[in-house]
Design a protein around this motif. Structure first.
Motif, PDB file in Angstrom:
ATOM      1  N   GLU A   1      54.616  -1.853  49.544  1.00 62.60           N
ATOM      2  CA  GLU A   1      55.485  -1.738  48.645  1.00 62.60           C
ATOM      3  C   GLU A   1      54.895  -2.103  47.331  1.00 62.60           C
ATOM      4  O   GLU A   1      55.149  -1.644  46.159  1.00 62.60           O
ATOM      5  CB  GLU A   1      56.633  -2.697  48.853  1.00 62.60           C
TER       6      GLU A   1
ATOM      7  N   GLU B   1      52.695   0.989  46.443  1.00 65.42           N
ATOM      8  CA  GLU B   1      53.248   1.998  46.265  1.00 65.42           C
ATOM      9  C   GLU B   1      53.625   1.927  44.357  1.00 65.42           C
ATOM     10  O   GLU B   1      53.926   2.587  43.775  1.00 65.42           O
ATOM     11  CB  GLU B   1      54.611   2.174  46.892  1.00 65.42           C
ATOM     12  N   ASN B   2      54.341   0.861  44.271  1.00 67.71           N
ATOM     13  CA  ASN B   2      54.726   0.495  42.926  1.00 67.71           C
ATOM     14  C   ASN B   2      53.811   0.444  41.839  1.00 67.71           C
ATOM     15  O   ASN B   2      53.866   0.652  40.709  1.00 67.71           O
ATOM     16  CB  ASN B   2      55.770  -0.918  42.915  1.00 67.71           C
TER      17      ASN B   2
END
Length: 178
Positions: free
Chosen positions: A128, A131-132
């Motif tokens: 996560e 990805e960010n």
């Protein structure tokens, strides 16, 4: 040998009571943008429940944000708040749309940062986070975990921030104890 004036701060001083946004603005940097990725009440991961000292399964408010500095992704943060504080944040539309200051909202609700404990690790970015931040899963990123107490010694915030230090160097100021 030569003497030089210390460079103007260009990063984020971790022992400062201001958050990232306020710190940047105070130092004249206006190129900060916030994108709220997610916000709402959740059953927290066990490390969050433990850090906030709430029973497992007790809903907390989670606020996930990507912060940009001068157009570059600088950090990815998740703040978790106990229910009462979470209700305040959930009602702050400017914070939820990325245009307002979370710290100002908390101060207006009576939670002024008095002390904090911050722990820093260099770790591979979890999926996560990668990805960010738009980085590879195996890229090392600095993670800061912080718990904050207000002037009444109430634990009101726990956050985890993943910082790209090539965009925002972290600073620590050292002073002799008196």
């Amino acid at each position: 040998m030569f003497a030089a004036t210390p460079e103007e701060t260009s990063g984020w001083t971790l022992q400062d009571t201001d958050g990232f946004l306020e710190y940047q603005l105070r130092h004249g940097r206006t190129g900060v943008r916030t994108e709220v990725v997610d916000a709402g009440f959740i059953a927290p991961p066990s490390h969050v429940a433990e850090a906030l000292r709430v029973p497992e399964g007790t809903d907390v408010f989670a606020l996930k944000r990507v912060r940009y500095l001068d157009g570059e992704i600088a950090l990815f943060s998740t703040n978790w708040f106990p229910r009462q504080i979470g209700d305040v944040v959930a009602g702050a539309t400017d914070v939820l749309d990325g245009s307002g200051s979370l710290n100002s909202t908390l101060r207006q609700a009576g939670h002024t940062l008095n002390s904090a404990q911050r722990v820093i690790h260099a770790l591979s970015a979890p999926p996560e986070v990668a990805e960010n931040l738009k980085v590879a899963d195996d890229q090392a990123v600095l993670r800061i975990r912080s718990r904050s107490w207000d002037q009444n010694d109430v634990l009101f915030d726990y956050y985890e921030t993943w910082v790209l230090t090539d965009v925002v160097p972290l600073e620590v100021k050292v002073a002799a104890a008196n």
